[in-house]
Scaffold this motif. Structure first.
Motif, short mmCIF file in Angstrom:
data_model
loop_
_atom_site.label_atom_id
_atom_site.label_comp_id
_atom_site.label_asym_id
_atom_site.label_seq_id
_atom_site.Cartn_x
_atom_site.Cartn_y
_atom_site.Cartn_z
N LEU A 131 3.64 15.06 -0.31
CA LEU A 131 3.25 13.74 0.21
C LEU A 131 4.08 12.64 -0.46
CD1 LEU A 131 1.23 12.40 2.13
CD2 LEU A 131 -0.42 12.35 0.26
N HIS A 132 4.23 12.76 -1.78
CA HIS A 132 5.03 11.79 -2.55
C HIS A 132 6.47 11.77 -2.01
CE1 HIS A 132 6.64 9.67 -6.06
NE2 HIS A 132 7.54 10.62 -6.17
N ALA A 133 7.06 12.95 -1.85
CA ALA A 133 8.45 13.04 -1.40
C ALA A 133 8.61 12.48 0.01
CB ALA A 133 8.91 14.50 -1.44
N ALA A 134 7.67 12.80 0.89
CA ALA A 134 7.76 12.31 2.27
C ALA A 134 7.69 10.79 2.31
CB ALA A 134 6.63 12.93 3.10
N LEU A 135 6.77 10.22 1.54
CA LEU A 135 6.64 8.75 1.52
C LEU A 135 7.91 8.10 0.97
CD1 LEU A 135 2.95 8.37 0.26
CD2 LEU A 135 3.83 7.75 2.51
N VAL A 136 8.45 8.68 -0.08
CA VAL A 136 9.67 8.13 -0.69
C VAL A 136 10.83 8.17 0.30
CG1 VAL A 136 11.46 8.59 -2.40
CG2 VAL A 136 9.07 8.54 -3.10
N VAL A 137 11.00 9.32 0.94
CA VAL A 137 12.13 9.48 1.87
C VAL A 137 12.00 8.51 3.04
CG1 VAL A 137 13.13 11.06 3.58
CG2 VAL A 137 12.70 11.85 1.26
N HIS A 143 14.32 5.44 1.88
CA HIS A 143 15.58 5.94 2.41
C HIS A 143 15.64 5.95 3.93
CE1 HIS A 143 16.65 7.16 -1.67
NE2 HIS A 143 15.40 7.57 -1.78
N GLY A 144 14.54 5.64 4.58
CA GLY A 144 14.50 5.65 6.03
C GLY A 144 14.77 4.26 6.61
N PHE A 145 14.47 4.11 7.90
CA PHE A 145 14.62 2.83 8.63
C PHE A 145 16.04 2.30 8.57
CE2 PHE A 145 10.22 2.80 6.87
CZ PHE A 145 9.54 2.98 8.07
N SER A 146 17.02 3.19 8.58
CA SER A 146 18.41 2.78 8.44
C SER A 146 19.29 3.74 9.24
CB SER A 146 18.80 2.81 6.96
OG SER A 146 20.18 2.93 6.80
N GLU A 147 20.52 3.31 9.52
CA GLU A 147 21.44 4.19 10.25
C GLU A 147 21.99 5.28 9.33
OE1 GLU A 147 24.40 1.73 11.95
OE2 GLU A 147 23.12 1.04 13.59
N THR A 148 21.89 5.08 8.04
CA THR A 148 22.38 6.09 7.08
C THR A 148 21.40 7.26 7.03
OG1 THR A 148 23.35 4.32 5.77
CG2 THR A 148 23.10 6.46 4.69
N ASN A 149 21.94 8.47 7.01
CA ASN A 149 21.10 9.67 6.90
C ASN A 149 20.24 9.59 5.63
OD1 ASN A 149 20.61 12.51 5.78
ND2 ASN A 149 21.16 12.91 7.92
N VAL A 150 18.96 9.90 5.77
CA VAL A 150 18.04 9.75 4.63
C VAL A 150 18.47 10.60 3.43
CG1 VAL A 150 16.01 9.05 5.96
CG2 VAL A 150 16.47 11.47 5.59
N PRO A 176 0.81 -1.24 0.00
CA PRO A 176 0.00 0.00 0.00
C PRO A 176 0.84 1.28 0.00
CG PRO A 176 -0.90 -1.59 1.55
CD PRO A 176 0.37 -2.20 1.03
N VAL A 177 1.95 1.27 0.71
CA VAL A 177 2.79 2.49 0.73
C VAL A 177 3.35 2.75 -0.66
CG1 VAL A 177 4.87 3.56 1.67
CG2 VAL A 177 3.38 2.21 3.16
N GLN A 178 3.74 1.67 -1.34
CA GLN A 178 4.31 1.86 -2.68
C GLN A 178 3.24 2.25 -3.69
OE1 GLN A 178 6.79 -1.65 -1.47
NE2 GLN A 178 7.94 -1.06 -3.28
N ILE A 179 2.01 1.80 -3.48
CA ILE A 179 0.90 2.27 -4.32
C ILE A 179 0.70 3.77 -4.09
CG2 ILE A 179 -1.55 2.06 -4.85
CD1 ILE A 179 -1.47 -0.81 -3.88
N ALA A 180 0.76 4.18 -2.83
CA ALA A 180 0.56 5.60 -2.51
C ALA A 180 1.68 6.45 -3.13
CB ALA A 180 0.53 5.80 -1.00
N ILE A 181 2.89 5.92 -3.15
CA ILE A 181 4.00 6.66 -3.77
C ILE A 181 3.74 6.84 -5.26
CG2 ILE A 181 6.44 6.45 -4.44
CD1 ILE A 181 6.93 5.19 -1.67
N ALA A 182 3.32 5.78 -5.93
CA ALA A 182 3.04 5.88 -7.37
C ALA A 182 1.83 6.78 -7.63
CB ALA A 182 2.79 4.48 -7.94
#
Lengths: 252, 349
Positions: free
Chosen positions: B100-106, B110-117, B48-54
């Protein structure tokens, strides 16, 4: 008829009749077009793959943990089959360090299953008590399998991360997913080579170096690109490994 | 209408316009989820999150395509003027969808990781020299910041304080944003999909916007090449409509709008001092030229807004010879009184 009757002015409370009529027709047409565009663009997307992950379904998994080449648990799946489950954290990270503390005996790991076909990964519970020493004797069936050399091969496919491909994300491959796959692999999650000559013949091989040791940073530049890899294919139980050398990687 | 900032109030039309806008956004998002779910093979649904991104990405691209179509379409029909006047509502909505698109993508990729988004977003793929591997994310980031800049300065407050010239120049960056987004989608989503629908849709959007602007440019910017000293030919007297203008483009300077009103011809600059709207596409109301974009008004005889407003535009001398109307290509100081030329009296030569 005044000279304002057929001339639209934005701030005026009066909208000319012709403009109102055109706006209603155009608005309805645009709404219909919007619906059509949503159907076309949404409906034409490629499938997300058959992976699943129910994060709320936490189970206890008994078996033998191994840290190399990547953190795994040799365990009995819910259907009774013995499998090699790769281990991950809930996020894009790997629980490798803690596994080393329990490498000599049976353990119990709490976590949720990420599945794709016969592939299994356990996302460990996000707390300090996700792994513990099990009591009792070690079942023979869970002993770590011997490796079987299947010969050398040259394969075409895509480098991706196992966690997302197993079901953490759908879709879980391709350029759009490249950054995410890179983060997963950088964190120590197993990189894999996805070979799919035909829809029914897809294969996933876990990538290691020539000696069977883990790889991580070295493969990052090639993640999600169309690649040709050559190396030795090794089977360990239910997992195929591709032992290869990054210096031989070739984009196609 | 004022030299200083003054809020323009809501009207029943604006409310209907925004209702349609919200309905359109909601319709797209709901149907996108429905048809995405229905279009996937059994057991291979997208997350669902990836559908929302698209969904949000494709919607903001379509909305920007629509926004860029309004201006040139309004050159062909006055009926598009209501869309034109309220274009900024669609623009701000487009930015919110893009946000909204950018926030979901980031967060998702790019999130959930120790690396800066942001390190992940901008540095995870350095293959700028490759078409196949080109990092489409950087194009999206650049377009996003342009949309942000435009949304943040879309209010008339900024137009009044930045000045119409700078404000207009800033908002012309929308074309850069659109080009960046075409690249963002083509090098990203389209490369990952097997359906021909996506490259065709994105390519068609780019061609549509380009073609429309070229056609509109030809329609309104053909320079006059018949001269009478400093004077340039506009049109035959019979071509003029009461209360309307003919627009002529001198070899240098702003375009000139020549109006016929109550049997007299007057010429003022075609450029409204508010947001650069085309005065020559407006009409005379209450003896004043009324800009079609936001209703700013100017008197025909001196190019000044009626009291208490203070805007003024350049005026031009007009003359008629053998039934042909000519206008001086040299502007007078903005607000200079210039006597209209009567078609029935002694002014007509």
């Amino acid at each position: 008829m005044s000279d304002k009757d057929d001339f639209f002015i934005g701030w005026s409370a009066e909208t000319p009749k012709a403009d109102r009529r055109f706006f209603m027709l155009a608005g309805l047409g645009l709404l219909a077009g919007t619906g059509g565009a949503a159907a076309l663009i949404g409906g034409a997307q490629d499938g997300g793959g058959p992976g699943t992950w129910d994060q709320g379904d936490i189970q206890e998994w008994r078996g033998i943990a191994s840290a190399l080449p990547y953190p795994t648990l040799r365990t009995r799946d819910t259907d009774g089959k013995i499998k090699t489950a790769f281990l991950s954290c809930l996020n894009k990270c790997t629980p490798e360090l803690r596994i080393n503390q329990y490498r000599d005996g049976e353990v119990v790991i709490r976590g949720s299953a990420i599945r794709r076909g016969e592939h299994l990964m356990i996302a460990t519970e996000d707390s300090g008590a996700w792994i513990s020493q099990a009591s009792g004797s070690l079942p023979d069936q869970l002993a770590l399998p011997e490796e079987e050399a299947l010969g050398s091969a040259e394969l075409r496919g895509e480098i991706l991360d196992t966690k997302c491909w197993f079901g953490a994300m759908r879709p879980s491959s391709g350029k759009v997913h490249k950054a995410c796959a890179s983060l997963c692999i950088r964190s120590g999650l197993p990189p894999a080579f996805y070979v799919k000559p035909l829809r029914e013949q897809e294969r996933l091989l876990i990538i290691t170096d020539r000696r069977g040791a883990p790889v991580s940073q070295d493969v990052l530049p090639y993640v999600a690109d169309r690649m040709r890899l050559s190396g030795d294919v090794v089977r360990k139980g239910d997992v195929l490994y591709l032992r290869t050398d990054v210096s031989t990687f070739e984009r196609v | 209408m004022a030299h200083d900032y003054k809020a323009i109030q809501w009207t029943p039309f604006k409310k209907r316009y925004d209702l349609f806008l919200l309905l359109g956004v909601a319709t797209y998002l709901v149907l996108f989820f429905v048809f995405t779910a229905g279009g996937q093979p059994d057991g291979e649904s997208l997350h669902p999150v990836q559908i929302a991104i698209a969904a949000t990405g494709s919607l903001s691209f379509l909305m920007l395509t629509f926004i860029l179509s309004i201006g040139p379409l309004a050159r062909f029909t006055d009926r598009m003027k209501p869309f034109l006047y309220n274009r900024r509502h669609v623009g701000v909505a487009t930015f919110i969808i893009a946000l909204l698109h950018a926030a979901l993508v980031v967060i998702w990729y790019h999130g959930f990781s120790e690396t800066n988004v942001f390190v992940s977003l901008l540095a995870s793929n350095p293959r700028y020299s490759s078409l196949q591997g080109f990092p489409f994310e950087s194009l999206g980031v650049a377009a996003f910041f342009i949309l942000f800049l435009m949304a943040a300065t879309s209010h008339d407050f900024w137009n009044a304080h930045l000045g119409p010239g700078l404000w207009k120049a800033l908002h012309m960056l929308v074309y850069v944003a659109f080009a960046l987004l075409v690249g963002h989608v083509m090098f990203g989503f389209v490369q990952d999909q097997t359906s021909i629908v996506y490259p065709v849709l994105v390519g068609s959007s780019a061609l549509w916007v380009s073609g429309l602007h070229i056609a509109a440019g030809f329609k309104s910017a053909t320079p006059s090449d018949v001269h009478l000293g400093r004077f340039i030919e506009v049109a035959e007297v019979s071509a003029f409509e009461e209360g309307r203008a003919r627009i002529v483009t001198p070899s240098k300077g702003e375009r000139i709008a020549v109006f016929l009103h109550k049997g007299k011809l007057s010429a003022i600059s075609n450029v409204c001092r508010h947001q650069g709207g085309p005065l020559g596409e407006g009409r005379v109301i209450d003896d004043c030229v009324t800009c079609p974009w936001h209703g700013f008004q100017y008197r025909l005889e001196d190019g000044r807004s009626p009291e208490p407003f203070s805007e003024k535009v350049a005026t031009y001398s007009v003359k008629v010879e053998d039934g042909m109307v000519f206008v001086d290509s040299e502007p007078k100081e903005p607000g200079t009184r210039t006597e209209p030329v009567s078609l029935h009296g002694e002014d007509a030569l």
